[in-house]
Motif scaffolding. Structure first.
Motif, short mmCIF file in Angstrom:
data_model
loop_
_atom_site.label_atom_id
_atom_site.label_comp_id
_atom_site.label_asym_id
_atom_site.label_seq_id
_atom_site.Cartn_x
_atom_site.Cartn_y
_atom_site.Cartn_z
N LEU A 144 11.28 27.82 17.44
CA LEU A 144 12.73 28.06 17.53
C LEU A 144 13.55 26.79 17.50
CD1 LEU A 144 13.49 30.88 20.10
CD2 LEU A 144 12.81 31.00 17.73
N PHE A 145 13.01 25.72 18.10
CA PHE A 145 13.80 24.49 18.21
C PHE A 145 13.58 23.55 17.03
CE2 PHE A 145 13.55 26.17 22.47
CZ PHE A 145 14.86 26.03 22.92
N GLU A 146 12.78 24.02 16.05
CA GLU A 146 12.58 23.19 14.86
C GLU A 146 13.80 23.28 13.96
OE1 GLU A 146 9.11 24.45 12.73
OE2 GLU A 146 7.79 23.95 14.41
N SER A 147 14.09 22.15 13.27
CA SER A 147 15.22 22.17 12.36
C SER A 147 14.99 23.19 11.25
CB SER A 147 15.41 20.80 11.71
OG SER A 147 15.64 19.86 12.71
N PHE A 148 16.03 23.90 10.89
CA PHE A 148 16.06 24.86 9.78
C PHE A 148 15.21 26.10 10.03
CE2 PHE A 148 16.71 20.61 7.81
CZ PHE A 148 18.09 20.74 7.64
N PHE A 149 14.74 26.32 11.26
CA PHE A 149 14.04 27.59 11.52
C PHE A 149 15.09 28.65 11.86
CE2 PHE A 149 12.40 30.89 14.23
CZ PHE A 149 11.31 31.31 13.49
N THR A 150 15.12 29.72 11.05
CA THR A 150 16.08 30.78 11.32
C THR A 150 15.48 32.12 10.92
OG1 THR A 150 18.30 31.62 10.87
CG2 THR A 150 17.21 30.48 9.05
N THR A 151 15.88 33.19 11.59
CA THR A 151 15.45 34.53 11.18
C THR A 151 16.66 35.32 10.69
OG1 THR A 151 15.75 35.31 13.43
CG2 THR A 151 13.52 34.62 12.82
#
Ligand code: ADP
Length: 411
Positions: free
Chosen positions: A361-368
């Motif tokens: 979740l806290f990684e850059s560019f991770f999105t759902t």
């Protein structure tokens, strides 16, 4: 020639061996090594003690000239090839001179601290500092000093220097990129919250119009009621101030200024952030509970950045509850303190976090999200960590997610 005692011969060999190993290491290491003779510094410190100075740290801080003098009397006895490559111009002999030319004034305190470490019996000292090359260029370095008792007794000191200028530059660049990104995210967040902001500004403007009309009516009466008009005018002023405040807050969010840490009340940061959120919450039928514990220690952070964290986490919670039945959408924003740690929780009643995704979740560019950028949480984390805090997430037993921000409170 008298035959030697075999024992002393072995001792001598061992000594030679160790000296050889030391020389080899000294030359072969990838770091810059220096051997210093600081015997005269010992004399200066003994004189100070005789004069009754016990607190060297305060004395050094108050007498920068004394610190410079200690450097001037410290002689460079030997350096390795790395040092010639890093500091010099190809000639080793050129480097064997008093130490002060390598230490710019701005690094006085590091030199002073290393002397204090030596005289208080510490085995070694390390610090980042700035040092000067023979060509005058000042660069970022990691400086280490080793105070082996037998060497210190003989007035000798071994120091190591590693050039970390590239790392420091890369860090500075990274910080700048992060700041640019955080700013871009703030501006885009403002864009998403335009309806909320417009609503917040409209409210006091509408109140001003209503109160002004009422004031006119009181004035138009055969016997104008001055007291009533005064009361209405005061309300108009208060509403105008409220509108100006909202504009100022939006401008802070949109602006591009360097973050400034100040001792803040986390509760008031949360309350101010609600300005951007009230209408948004209402529009999505989310029931908000503010459970703010009074008397929290203040936290040291930049107000706008912390507001960005609050708004981000709240907007994520609102978005996460989009599929939750409207009457079950609840967001609790809670503050409390545990010792000197101040804690901020965002509890929602959405679907919670998929355990498989939790680590990312806290990684850059991770999105759902179909239109998500995946920068909200990494930016929150970088802001929180800048101020010595931490952010985490867990699923709540009763369903939904809870994001927790911990920040050190000022004692
Ligand atoms: P974005 O909002 O653009 O997706 P974020 O970094 O803010 O970027 O969030 C990353 C992802 O974390 C989201 O796409 C979502 O999957 C998940 N997430 C964030 N907050 C919540 C929440 N309150 N409940 C469930 N999932 C969440």
């Amino acid at each position: 020639m008298a035959s030697r005692d075999p024992k002393s011969q072995t001792a001598e060999e061992a000594l030679r061996e160790s000296e050889y190993r030391y020389r080899n290491l000294f030359q072969a290491m990838a770091a810059s090594f220096w051997e210093l003779d600081f015997t005269p510094v010992g004399g200066m410190l003994r004189d100070l003690r005789k004069q009754g100075v016990a607190d060297f740290a305060t004395y050094f801080a108050d007498h920068p000239d004394f610190v410079r003098e200690m450097m001037r009397v410290t002689r460079v006895v030997d350096v390795n090839d790395q040092t010639v490559a890093l500091f010099g111009r190809g000639d080793k002999a050129e480097l064997l001179r008093p130490l002060d030319i390598y230490w710019p004034e701005e690094s006085n305190d590091v030199y002073a601290s290393s002397v204090i470490a030596a005289v208080t019996g510490k085995p070694s000292y390390a610090s980042e500092t700035r040092l000067r090359k023979l060509n005058g260029e000042v660069f970022d370095a990691l400086f280490t000093a080793c105070f082996a008792p037998e060497a210190v007794g003989a007035g000798k000191l071994l120091i190591g220097v590693i050039d970390i200028s590239e790392r420091v530059q890369a860090h500075a660049m990274l910080r700048q990129v992060q700041a640019e990104f955080a700013h871009a995210a703030r501006v885009s967040m403002l864009g998403e919250l335009t309806a909320s902001i417009a609503h917040e500004v409209n409210q006091p403007l509408a109140a001003i119009a209503t109160n002004a009309s009422a004031g006119l009516r009181w004035l138009d009466r055969p016997e104008p009621d001055i007291a009533e008009v005064r009361a209405l005018t005061k309300r108009i002023i208060a509403d105008a101030e409220r509108a100006a405040n909202i504009i100022a807050r939006v401008r802070d969010m949109a602006g591009h200024r360097t973050p400034e840490a100040a001792a803040l009340s986390l509760n008031s940061v949360v309350e101010e952030a609600m300005l951007f959120l009230a209408h948004e919450l209402q529009g999505h039928s989310v029931a908000l509970t503010l459970a703010l514990q009074r008397g929290l220690p203040r936290v040291l952070a930049d107000r706008t950045q912390l507001q960005q964290v609050v708004v981000n986490l709240a907007v994520n919670a609102i978005q996460a509850m989009a599929q939750t039945p409207a009457d079950a959408r609840q967001l609790v924003v809670r503050t409390q303190f545990e010792g000197v740690v101040v804690r901020l929780d965002f509890e929602d009643s959405g679907p919670g976090i998929d355990p498989e995704q939790q680590a990312r979740l806290f990684e850059s560019f991770f999105t759902t999200k179909s239109n998500g950028m995946g920068m909200g949480l990494p930016i929150c984390r970088s802001i929180v960590e800048t101020y010595g805090g931490a952010i985490s997430v867990r699923n709540r037993e009763q369903g939904g997610a809870c994001f927790t921000v911990m920040l050190p409170g000022t004692a």
